[in-house]
Design an enzyme around this catalytic site. Sequence first.
Site, mmCIF file in Angstrom:
data_model
loop_
_atom_site.group_PDB
_atom_site.id
_atom_site.type_symbol
_atom_site.label_atom_id
_atom_site.label_comp_id
_atom_site.label_asym_id
_atom_site.label_seq_id
_atom_site.Cartn_x
_atom_site.Cartn_y
_atom_site.Cartn_z
ATOM 1 N N ASP A 127 195.670 92.489 128.855
ATOM 2 C CA ASP A 127 196.113 93.628 129.620
ATOM 3 C C ASP A 127 195.566 93.235 130.916
ATOM 4 O OD1 ASP A 127 196.667 96.878 129.000
ATOM 5 O OD2 ASP A 127 195.742 96.362 131.019
ATOM 6 N N ILE A 128 196.156 93.619 132.032
ATOM 7 C CA ILE A 128 195.790 93.179 133.350
ATOM 8 C C ILE A 128 194.611 94.072 133.836
ATOM 9 C CG2 ILE A 128 197.190 95.064 134.601
ATOM 10 C CD1 ILE A 128 198.341 92.694 136.338
ATOM 11 N N ASN B 75 200.680 104.473 123.204
ATOM 12 C CA ASN B 75 201.039 105.588 123.840
ATOM 13 C C ASN B 75 202.474 106.045 124.097
ATOM 14 O OD1 ASN B 75 198.127 106.117 124.791
ATOM 15 N ND2 ASN B 75 198.522 104.290 126.000
ATOM 16 N N GLY C 257 200.195 109.075 128.487
ATOM 17 C CA GLY C 257 199.766 108.140 129.676
ATOM 18 C C GLY C 257 200.893 106.914 129.445
ATOM 19 N N GLN C 258 201.708 106.784 128.707
ATOM 20 C CA GLN C 258 202.404 105.843 128.694
ATOM 21 C C GLN C 258 203.215 105.388 129.746
ATOM 22 O OE1 GLN C 258 206.258 105.931 126.093
ATOM 23 N NE2 GLN C 258 206.442 103.640 126.403
ATOM 24 N N SER C 259 202.710 103.857 130.478
ATOM 25 C CA SER C 259 203.128 103.762 131.695
ATOM 26 C C SER C 259 204.281 102.850 131.885
ATOM 27 C CB SER C 259 202.073 103.257 132.800
ATOM 28 O OG SER C 259 201.469 102.211 132.053
ATOM 29 N N HIS D 47 204.641 98.655 122.900
ATOM 30 C CA HIS D 47 203.572 97.803 122.895
ATOM 31 C C HIS D 47 202.333 98.614 121.872
ATOM 32 C CE1 HIS D 47 203.447 100.008 126.683
ATOM 33 N NE2 HIS D 47 201.798 100.232 126.573
ATOM 34 N N HIS E 294 198.271 98.419 121.887
ATOM 35 C CA HIS E 294 196.938 97.958 122.600
ATOM 36 C C HIS E 294 196.009 97.536 121.439
ATOM 37 C CE1 HIS E 294 197.830 100.030 126.732
ATOM 38 N NE2 HIS E 294 198.650 100.650 125.977
HETATM 39 P P1 5GP Z 1 200.583 102.048 128.677
HETATM 40 O O1 5GP Z 1 200.000 102.821 129.447
HETATM 41 O O2 5GP Z 1 202.163 101.997 128.749
HETATM 42 O O3 5GP Z 1 200.375 102.455 127.180
HETATM 43 O O4 5GP Z 1 200.172 100.756 128.815
HETATM 44 C C1 5GP Z 1 200.647 99.800 129.754
HETATM 45 C C2 5GP Z 1 199.606 98.830 129.716
HETATM 46 O O5 5GP Z 1 200.255 97.511 130.816
HETATM 47 C C3 5GP Z 1 198.396 99.240 130.685
HETATM 48 O O6 5GP Z 1 197.019 99.118 130.144
HETATM 49 C C4 5GP Z 1 198.485 98.523 132.142
HETATM 50 O O7 5GP Z 1 197.159 98.024 132.227
HETATM 51 C C5 5GP Z 1 199.261 97.369 131.425
HETATM 52 N N1 5GP Z 1 199.802 96.473 132.553
HETATM 53 C C6 5GP Z 1 200.435 96.940 133.415
HETATM 54 N N2 5GP Z 1 201.055 96.150 134.393
HETATM 55 C C7 5GP Z 1 200.908 94.915 133.581
HETATM 56 C C8 5GP Z 1 201.023 93.439 134.212
HETATM 57 O O8 5GP Z 1 201.698 93.254 134.878
HETATM 58 N N3 5GP Z 1 200.493 92.710 133.367
HETATM 59 C C9 5GP Z 1 199.962 92.946 132.365
HETATM 60 N N4 5GP Z 1 199.460 91.904 131.532
HETATM 61 N N5 5GP Z 1 199.549 94.084 131.704
HETATM 62 C C10 5GP Z 1 200.135 95.178 132.487
#
Ligand code: 5GP
Length: 120
Positions: A36-37, A93, A99-101, A106, A108
Amino acid sequence: MTEPERDPHCLFCRIIAGELPALKILETASAIAIADINPQAPTHVLVIPRRHISGIAVVTPEDAATLAGIFDLANQVASARGLDQSGYRLVINQGPDAGQSVPHLHIHVLGGRPLQWPPG
Ligand code: 5GP
Ligand code: ZN
């Protein structure tokens, strides 16, 4: 399986296609694991099916093999990081309140420190 295999505008589809960089941890025929970034724990790895699925809410029984594949890879990541004894958390998420972004399914994989419960 009503969605296209790949969404050209999707961040994770683009990472899977090699169009955008990512630190790859492990991979299988059906899924990849990347760092994760913005890590929230010493281990914070995202396990992503290669096939585009917008979230856990849209999976059907037809996706059983894909789901088994991502959970298997998540466990492989945890074992590779030595977390199988200390423990780890798998998080999915779904939607705004969670908070799904990134709208590509995926898991975590979080571990390497005690994790609080309930989550925020
Ligand atoms: P969500 O919020 O959808 O459950 O998780 C998305 C995750 O993707 C977040 O934890 C965020 O830090 C990670 N993320 C967002 N953009 C990037 C990226 O460009 N590369 C990587 N490796 N992770 C990313
Ligand atoms: Zn995608």
